[in-house]
Design an enzyme around this catalytic site. Structure first.
Site, PDB file in Angstrom:
ATOM      1  N   ASP A 115      31.855  16.797  32.840  1.00 29.11           N
ATOM      2  CA  ASP A 115      33.283  17.117  32.920  1.00 29.11           C
ATOM      3  C   ASP A 115      34.048  15.817  32.636  1.00 29.11           C
ATOM      4  O   ASP A 115      34.105  14.912  33.476  1.00 29.11           O
ATOM      5  CB  ASP A 115      33.596  17.659  34.325  1.00 29.11           C
ATOM      6  CG  ASP A 115      35.078  17.972  34.497  1.00 29.11           C
ATOM      7  OD1 ASP A 115      35.878  17.620  33.606  1.00 29.11           O
ATOM      8  OD2 ASP A 115      35.430  18.554  35.543  1.00 29.11           O
ATOM      9  N   LYS A 135      45.964  16.045  29.778  1.00 33.08           N
ATOM     10  CA  LYS A 135      45.729  14.846  30.592  1.00 33.08           C
ATOM     11  C   LYS A 135      45.630  13.596  29.723  1.00 33.08           C
ATOM     12  O   LYS A 135      45.297  12.518  30.200  1.00 33.08           O
ATOM     13  CB  LYS A 135      44.445  15.009  31.411  1.00 33.08           C
ATOM     14  CG  LYS A 135      44.542  16.091  32.490  1.00 33.08           C
ATOM     15  CD  LYS A 135      43.313  16.053  33.362  1.00 33.08           C
ATOM     16  CE  LYS A 135      43.104  17.315  34.176  1.00 33.08           C
ATOM     17  NZ  LYS A 135      44.077  17.533  35.231  1.00 33.08           N
TER      18      LYS A 135
HETATM   19  N1  C6P Z   1      42.647  18.366  37.603  1.00 30.38           N
HETATM   20  C1  C6P Z   1      44.299  17.428  39.090  1.00 30.38           C
HETATM   21  O1  C6P Z   1      45.434  17.321  39.553  1.00 30.38           O
HETATM   22  P1  C6P Z   1      42.410  21.996  33.421  1.00 30.38           P
HETATM   23  O2  C6P Z   1      43.256  22.508  34.534  1.00 30.38           O
HETATM   24  O3  C6P Z   1      41.512  23.055  32.845  1.00 30.38           O
HETATM   25  O4  C6P Z   1      43.173  21.262  32.390  1.00 30.38           O
HETATM   26  O5  C6P Z   1      41.455  20.866  34.051  1.00 30.38           O
HETATM   27  C2  C6P Z   1      40.616  21.179  35.120  1.00 30.38           C
HETATM   28  C3  C6P Z   1      39.957  19.959  35.662  1.00 30.38           C
HETATM   29  C4  C6P Z   1      38.589  19.824  35.498  1.00 30.38           C
HETATM   30  N2  C6P Z   1      37.955  18.734  35.938  1.00 30.38           N
HETATM   31  C5  C6P Z   1      38.594  17.723  36.528  1.00 30.38           C
HETATM   32  C6  C6P Z   1      37.819  16.523  36.966  1.00 30.38           C
HETATM   33  C7  C6P Z   1      39.977  17.796  36.727  1.00 30.38           C
HETATM   34  O6  C6P Z   1      40.598  16.788  37.326  1.00 30.38           O
HETATM   35  C8  C6P Z   1      40.680  18.947  36.295  1.00 30.38           C
HETATM   36  C9  C6P Z   1      42.153  19.090  36.523  1.00 30.38           C
HETATM   37  C10 C6P Z   1      44.071  18.315  37.899  1.00 30.38           C
HETATM   38  O7  C6P Z   1      43.337  16.803  39.562  1.00 30.38           O
HETATM   39  C11 C6P Z   1      44.714  19.653  38.086  1.00 30.38           C
HETATM   40  S1  C6P Z   1      44.033  20.556  39.438  1.00 30.38           S
END
Ligand code: C6P
Length: 418
Positions: free
Chosen positions: A208, A234
């Site tokens: 991830d 991000k």
């Molecule tokens: N973390 C945070 O505030 P998405 O939502 O699909 O773009 O990403 C999911 C996700 C997966 N793995 C990690 C390590 C992450 O940090 C995140 C998203 C954000 O920490 C939103 S909850």
């Protein structure tokens, strides 16, 4: 004798004018300090402009029409795929699949690879520091197939307890799903150690990269990950686009997950044959403009330089640790600054993280309170919620100083009220 490698110092002030939102003032006339980058970053004008231009001058659906706009739009979309390929050093563009985000990419692997390869009793090894996006799809897979989930524990210092890894690997899990960087602890996990050990035990590895790809150099091929996922929002790109990278032979062996247009070669009334990679996994109209915007964000990141971004965030984190550690009663979750990325989660005894975040917001400082979609990790440390400051290339040392002052003020404010 070779000269020591000097890392270029990044001056955030040089980049801030590119980000219109960073000059915003909140609560009257308080300058914004945006320290919520692990949740989502901001976008520079160059990305916003690329999005506007795509809509104003080139927009049409991709891979369908043969008119001028369809060809321009397709060229921009496929150009973005090549930029992603180059960013993560994927061997071929066919291994770069656009999804709607990291979450969608992990679910794709769980549904496609997981459903066709895992059976009752097969193991999936995750870690105690995973985001729910890298946990719940495996729980759901376990519900569907009878597979079992095991986890690598986290030490009190916020590191993976790799002493336990060999014992866990003797159970011969089929997959190890691990985050490159924890979105709560900031821990940078030693993938160069974990991946070969997992492979030696016969497991595939899903990395991830949601919190690592935007902040440090990634070489998917050298890393030898079987799957790598991340999100565009991000890393200064738009929301609604993410990436799944996979080893070619694996992706080729996997059945399509979603069915519909684009993902087929031929369709008959009673059957179909799937398209080649990457389209096999891109059913329906893909996130066209978000992908183009992500391409522009990658151009911007390349201009800044990911080594410089990483080093800048390391220095901000170091300073944040120094300042917060000086405040009596503040506890920082996670390892030493030199073992982590630009993420600092902390708590202050009985002062709730939401109260901290609200108080900081009055001073213009945006941090995120809560469990950050990592409830098992918070349970591990016996805290229900933390306040999290997270940095990006445009954050300044002045903002970190403001964070330190605001947290100190917050502590005195709530102490007086008790
Ligand atoms: N973390 C945070 O505030 P998405 O939502 O699909 O773009 O990403 C999911 C996700 C997966 N793995 C990690 C390590 C992450 O940090 C995140 C998203 C954000 O920490 C939103 S909850």
């Amino acid at each position: 004798m070779t000269a020591p490698v000097r890392l270029r110092t990044l001056d955030p002030h040089a980049y801030r004018p590119d980000f219109p939102i960073l000059s915003k003032r909140v609560h009257g006339d308080v300058p914004l300090a945006y320290l919520d980058n692990a949740a989502s970053t901001q976008r520079p004008r160059q990305v916003i402009q690329a999005i506007v231009e795509a809509y104003e001058e080139h927009y049409a659906n991709v891979h369908r029409g043969i008119h001028t706009l369809a060809e321009e739009s397709t060229a921009l979309f496929e150009g973005a795929r090549e930029k992603v390929r180059s960013l993560i050093h994927a061997p071929t563009v066919e291994q770069v699949i656009f999804t709607h985000g990291a979450t969608a990419a992990i679910n794709l692997v769980a549904r496609s690879w997981g459903d066709s390869n895992l059976h009752e009793g097969d193991g999936v090894l995750v870690t105690e520091m995973e985001h729910h996006a890298n946990l719940v799809p495996w729980h759901q897979l376990a519900e569907r197939t009878g597979a079992k989930i095991q986890f690598i524990p986290v030490t009190d210092d916020g590191l993976l307890d790799l002493d336990k890894l060999d014992a866990l690997l003797t159970e011969r899990p089929r997959l190890v799903a691990v985050t490159a960087v924890s979105n709560v602890l900031g821990t940078i996990n030693p993938l160069a150690e974990i991946i070969p050990r997992a492979h030696a035990a016969g497991a595939l590895v899903l990395v991830d990269g949601a919190q690592s790809v935007p902040h440090q150099v990634t070489d998917a091929a050298a890393m030898d990950a079987d799957f790598l996922v991340f999100s565009g929002h991000k890393m200064m790109g738009p929301s609604g686009v993410g990436v799944l990278y996979g080893k070619r032979e694996l992706l080729e062996s996997m059945p399509p997950f979603l069915g519909g247009g684009s993902m087929i070669r031929r369709v008959w009334i009673d059957s179909f044959t799937p398209a080649d990679l990457p389209y096999k996994f891109e059913a329906g109209t893909p996130p066209i403009v978000p992908a183009i915007g992500l391409g522009a964000a990658i151009d911007y990141l390349n201009d800044v330089g990911l080594e410089a971004v990483h080093e800048h965030e390391r220095r901000l984190t170091q300073r944040a640790h120094e300042l917060l550690s000086e405040i009596d009663g503040v506890r920082i979750l996670g390892p030493r600054p030199d073992q982590k990325a630009g993420i600092v989660s902390f708590w202050m005894g009985r002062i709730h993280a939401h109260d901290i975040a609200q108080r900081l917001d009055r001073r213009g400082i945006a941090v995120r309170p809560g469990h950050h979609c990592a409830m098992p990790l918070h349970k591990r440390f016996d805290v229900s919620a933390t306040a999290r400051a997270s940095f990006y290339l445009y954050n300044t040392f002045e903002e970190v100083e403001r964070l330190g002052e605001a947290v100190a003020e917050c502590k005195h404010f709530f102490q007086r009220r008790r």
